[in-house]
Design a protein around this motif. Structure first.
Motif, mmCIF file in Angstrom:
data_model
loop_
_atom_site.group_PDB
_atom_site.id
_atom_site.type_symbol
_atom_site.label_atom_id
_atom_site.label_comp_id
_atom_site.label_asym_id
_atom_site.label_seq_id
_atom_site.Cartn_x
_atom_site.Cartn_y
_atom_site.Cartn_z
ATOM 1 N N PRO A 11 0.834 -1.209 0.000
ATOM 2 C CA PRO A 11 0.000 0.000 0.000
ATOM 3 C C PRO A 11 0.870 1.261 0.000
ATOM 4 C CG PRO A 11 0.060 -0.964 2.194
ATOM 5 C CD PRO A 11 0.778 -1.927 1.283
ATOM 6 N N VAL A 12 0.433 2.246 -0.759
ATOM 7 C CA VAL A 12 1.143 3.522 -0.844
ATOM 8 C C VAL A 12 0.131 4.652 -0.767
ATOM 9 C CG1 VAL A 12 2.974 2.510 -2.267
ATOM 10 C CG2 VAL A 12 1.050 3.686 -3.368
ATOM 11 N N LEU A 13 0.605 5.834 -0.384
ATOM 12 C CA LEU A 13 -0.241 7.022 -0.324
ATOM 13 C C LEU A 13 0.255 8.026 -1.353
ATOM 14 C CD1 LEU A 13 -2.516 8.655 1.054
ATOM 15 C CD2 LEU A 13 -0.780 9.522 2.653
ATOM 16 N N PHE A 14 -0.596 8.346 -2.333
ATOM 17 C CA PHE A 14 -0.240 9.313 -3.361
ATOM 18 C C PHE A 14 -0.388 10.738 -2.833
ATOM 19 C CE2 PHE A 14 -0.458 5.731 -6.155
ATOM 20 C CZ PHE A 14 0.336 6.073 -7.252
ATOM 21 N N ASP A 15 0.479 11.625 -3.329
ATOM 22 C CA ASP A 15 0.386 13.041 -2.962
ATOM 23 C C ASP A 15 -0.885 13.657 -3.527
ATOM 24 O OD1 ASP A 15 2.933 12.733 -1.862
ATOM 25 O OD2 ASP A 15 3.939 13.419 -3.696
ATOM 26 N N VAL A 16 -1.206 13.305 -4.743
ATOM 27 C CA VAL A 16 -2.407 13.800 -5.419
ATOM 28 C C VAL A 16 -2.813 12.759 -6.449
ATOM 29 C CG1 VAL A 16 -1.069 15.067 -7.150
ATOM 30 C CG2 VAL A 16 -3.428 15.739 -6.696
ATOM 31 N N VAL A 17 -4.117 12.621 -6.677
ATOM 32 C CA VAL A 17 -4.618 11.703 -7.704
ATOM 33 C C VAL A 17 -5.481 12.489 -8.679
ATOM 34 C CG1 VAL A 17 -4.477 9.587 -6.340
ATOM 35 C CG2 VAL A 17 -6.528 11.027 -6.182
ATOM 36 N N HIS A 18 -5.582 11.980 -9.896
ATOM 37 C CA HIS A 18 -6.204 12.723 -10.983
ATOM 38 C C HIS A 18 -7.401 11.966 -11.543
ATOM 39 C CE1 HIS A 18 -2.495 15.049 -10.846
ATOM 40 N NE2 HIS A 18 -1.841 13.906 -10.910
ATOM 41 N N PRO A 19 -8.426 12.677 -12.027
ATOM 42 C CA PRO A 19 -9.602 12.005 -12.569
ATOM 43 C C PRO A 19 -9.352 11.389 -13.943
ATOM 44 C CG PRO A 19 -9.820 14.377 -12.835
ATOM 45 C CD PRO A 19 -8.572 14.149 -12.021
ATOM 46 N N SER A 20 -9.640 10.107 -14.069
ATOM 47 C CA SER A 20 -9.580 9.397 -15.336
ATOM 48 C C SER A 20 -11.018 9.031 -15.692
ATOM 49 C CB SER A 20 -8.721 8.135 -15.205
ATOM 50 O OG SER A 20 -8.698 7.414 -16.409
ATOM 51 N N TYR A 21 -11.547 9.628 -16.748
ATOM 52 C CA TYR A 21 -12.976 9.566 -17.007
ATOM 53 C C TYR A 21 -13.261 9.064 -18.427
ATOM 54 C CZ TYR A 21 -11.415 14.012 -18.866
ATOM 55 O OH TYR A 21 -10.693 14.968 -19.534
ATOM 56 N N VAL A 22 -14.509 8.703 -18.651
ATOM 57 C CA VAL A 22 -14.947 8.176 -19.940
ATOM 58 C C VAL A 22 -15.557 9.296 -20.776
ATOM 59 C CG1 VAL A 22 -16.541 6.600 -21.082
ATOM 60 C CG2 VAL A 22 -15.326 5.863 -19.020
ATOM 61 N N VAL A 23 -15.160 9.359 -22.055
ATOM 62 C CA VAL A 23 -15.704 10.341 -23.001
ATOM 63 C C VAL A 23 -16.333 9.587 -24.169
ATOM 64 C CG1 VAL A 23 -15.201 12.311 -24.499
ATOM 65 C CG2 VAL A 23 -13.878 11.981 -22.380
ATOM 66 N N MET A 24 -17.535 9.996 -24.558
ATOM 67 C CA MET A 24 -18.171 9.418 -25.736
ATOM 68 C C MET A 24 -17.780 10.215 -26.973
ATOM 69 S SD MET A 24 -21.976 8.116 -24.680
ATOM 70 C CE MET A 24 -22.037 7.173 -26.208
ATOM 71 N N TYR A 25 -17.537 9.502 -28.083
ATOM 72 C CA TYR A 25 -17.155 10.157 -29.328
ATOM 73 C C TYR A 25 -17.601 9.292 -30.504
ATOM 74 C CZ TYR A 25 -13.437 6.725 -30.058
ATOM 75 O OH TYR A 25 -12.761 5.556 -30.274
ATOM 76 N N ASP A 26 -17.655 9.883 -31.680
ATOM 77 C CA ASP A 26 -17.960 9.126 -32.895
ATOM 78 C C ASP A 26 -19.167 8.224 -32.698
ATOM 79 O OD1 ASP A 26 -17.704 8.254 -35.494
ATOM 80 O OD2 ASP A 26 -16.092 6.822 -35.078
ATOM 81 N N GLY A 27 -20.276 8.833 -32.281
ATOM 82 C CA GLY A 27 -21.474 8.048 -31.992
ATOM 83 C C GLY A 27 -21.453 7.494 -30.588
ATOM 84 N N ASP A 28 -21.431 6.159 -30.483
ATOM 85 C CA ASP A 28 -21.483 5.543 -29.154
ATOM 86 C C ASP A 28 -20.157 4.910 -28.739
ATOM 87 O OD1 ASP A 28 -21.457 3.449 -30.909
ATOM 88 O OD2 ASP A 28 -23.194 2.409 -30.058
ATOM 89 N N ARG A 29 -19.060 5.310 -29.374
ATOM 90 C CA ARG A 29 -17.754 4.820 -28.931
ATOM 91 C C ARG A 29 -17.372 5.518 -27.626
ATOM 92 N NH1 ARG A 29 -14.541 2.426 -33.138
ATOM 93 N NH2 ARG A 29 -15.485 2.630 -35.199
ATOM 94 N N ILE A 30 -16.529 4.852 -26.831
ATOM 95 C CA ILE A 30 -16.033 5.473 -25.599
ATOM 96 C C ILE A 30 -14.513 5.361 -25.534
ATOM 97 C CG2 ILE A 30 -18.157 5.063 -24.293
ATOM 98 C CD1 ILE A 30 -16.740 2.736 -22.904
ATOM 99 N N ALA A 31 -13.918 6.354 -24.897
ATOM 100 C CA ALA A 31 -12.470 6.362 -24.684
ATOM 101 C C ALA A 31 -12.197 6.953 -23.309
ATOM 102 C CB ALA A 31 -11.761 7.177 -25.768
ATOM 103 N N GLY A 32 -11.056 6.593 -22.737
ATOM 104 C CA GLY A 32 -10.671 7.127 -21.449
ATOM 105 C C GLY A 32 -9.755 8.329 -21.604
ATOM 106 N N LYS A 33 -9.881 9.283 -20.708
ATOM 107 C CA LYS A 33 -9.021 10.466 -20.711
ATOM 108 C C LYS A 33 -8.718 10.848 -19.274
ATOM 109 C CE LYS A 33 -6.870 13.740 -22.996
ATOM 110 N NZ LYS A 33 -5.757 13.409 -23.920
ATOM 111 N N CYS A 34 -7.502 11.320 -19.026
ATOM 112 C CA CYS A 34 -7.097 11.726 -17.683
ATOM 113 C C CYS A 34 -6.663 13.188 -17.707
ATOM 114 C CB CYS A 34 -5.953 10.838 -17.194
ATOM 115 S SG CYS A 34 -5.575 11.044 -15.436
ATOM 116 N N THR A 35 -7.362 14.033 -16.958
ATOM 117 C CA THR A 35 -7.006 15.449 -16.843
ATOM 118 C C THR A 35 -6.286 15.672 -15.518
ATOM 119 O OG1 THR A 35 -8.905 16.193 -18.161
ATOM 120 C CG2 THR A 35 -7.881 17.810 -16.706
ATOM 121 N N PRO A 36 -5.070 16.236 -15.523
ATOM 122 C CA PRO A 36 -4.369 16.497 -14.264
ATOM 123 C C PRO A 36 -5.199 17.412 -13.362
ATOM 124 C CG PRO A 36 -2.886 16.772 -16.128
ATOM 125 C CD PRO A 36 -4.265 16.643 -16.701
ATOM 126 N N PHE A 37 -5.306 17.058 -12.106
ATOM 127 C CA PHE A 37 -6.070 17.888 -11.180
ATOM 128 C C PHE A 37 -5.293 19.154 -10.849
ATOM 129 C CE2 PHE A 37 -7.133 19.049 -6.718
ATOM 130 C CZ PHE A 37 -8.374 19.605 -7.011
#
Length: 227
Positions: free
Chosen positions: A80-106
């Protein structure tokens, strides 16, 4: 993606040692907590400023989640480790009903985070064909899904329990915002690895998100103009 730092946890002196050692060997060690919260002021604020409710909510979730250590705890390299900060990795819909993951730095500054997040979403939505899921910040992230088509009351996420780093990442899901008699509500579902956190921590996060949403304009600094 910016670099993430973490500190290894001394299990022998860890206050969660008992819970960790009890749940770490479970075949299915995750639990889920869901609750409906009011987001009336958040919706009103976003409408006044022409802001995305999703991106504003994502900022609030990211900020409050980073304030709770259990949501920054992961298992990496078998420990187990403790991160200093964690970032949101979220699902984005594109090209109709396709999905992809994207991570935006917090970023603590709402304007900075909002602008980056909208640009990241636009980048994915402009794609055509297959786009691989982004692995950007590794286990120094938390997973987010939004189902705006459904007033859901619970959600079950996929897990790979052969990979402790992956299965120790919290999953946050919310559904459609429903308006009733001039008030707005949404269900939040939080899934976590029980070796790292308990229902108390999931409830703490949901309650803090609700409190922040109730004062959304002040919480974001009141400077969240669309960019």
């Amino acid at each position: 993606m910016q670099q993430v730092g973490y500190t290894a946890i001394d299990i022998a002196n860890w206050r969660r040692r008992g819970q960790y050692e009890n749940f770490i060997g479970y075949d299915y060690p995750v639990f889920s907590v869901a609750s409906r919260i009011e987001v009336t002021e958040l919706v009103r604020f976003c409408r006044r400023r022409g802001l995305s409710v999703f991106s504003t909510m994502l900022y609030i979730v990211s900020s409050e989640l980073n304030g709770i250590e259990e949501f920054r705890t992961r298992i990496t390299g078998g420990v187990p480790v403790l991160f200093d900060v964690v970032h949101p990795s979220y699902v984005v819909m594109y090209d109709g009903d396709r999905i992809a993951g994207k991570c935006t730095p917090f970023a603590r500054d709402f304007g900075d985070f909002y602008a980056r997040n909208r640009a990241d979403i636009a980048e994915v939505r402009a794609q055509k064909g297959f786009v691989p899921f982004e692995g950007g910040c590794g286990c120094g992230c938390f997973y987010v899904s939004c189902l705006p088509w459904l007033d859901m009351c619970s959600f079950s996420n996929p897990y790979n329990f052969k990979d402790l780093s992956q299965s120790s990442i919290p999953r946050i899901t919310w559904g459609r915002i429903c308006e009733e008699d001039g008030r707005a509500f949404v269900y939040f579902d939080v899934q976590m690895h029980h070796a790292l956190a308990d229902g108390f921590h999931a409830a703490e996060l949901i309650n803090k998100i609700a409190a922040a949403a109730a004062v959304a304009e002040a919480y974001t600094g009141g400077n969240g103009d669309e960019r």
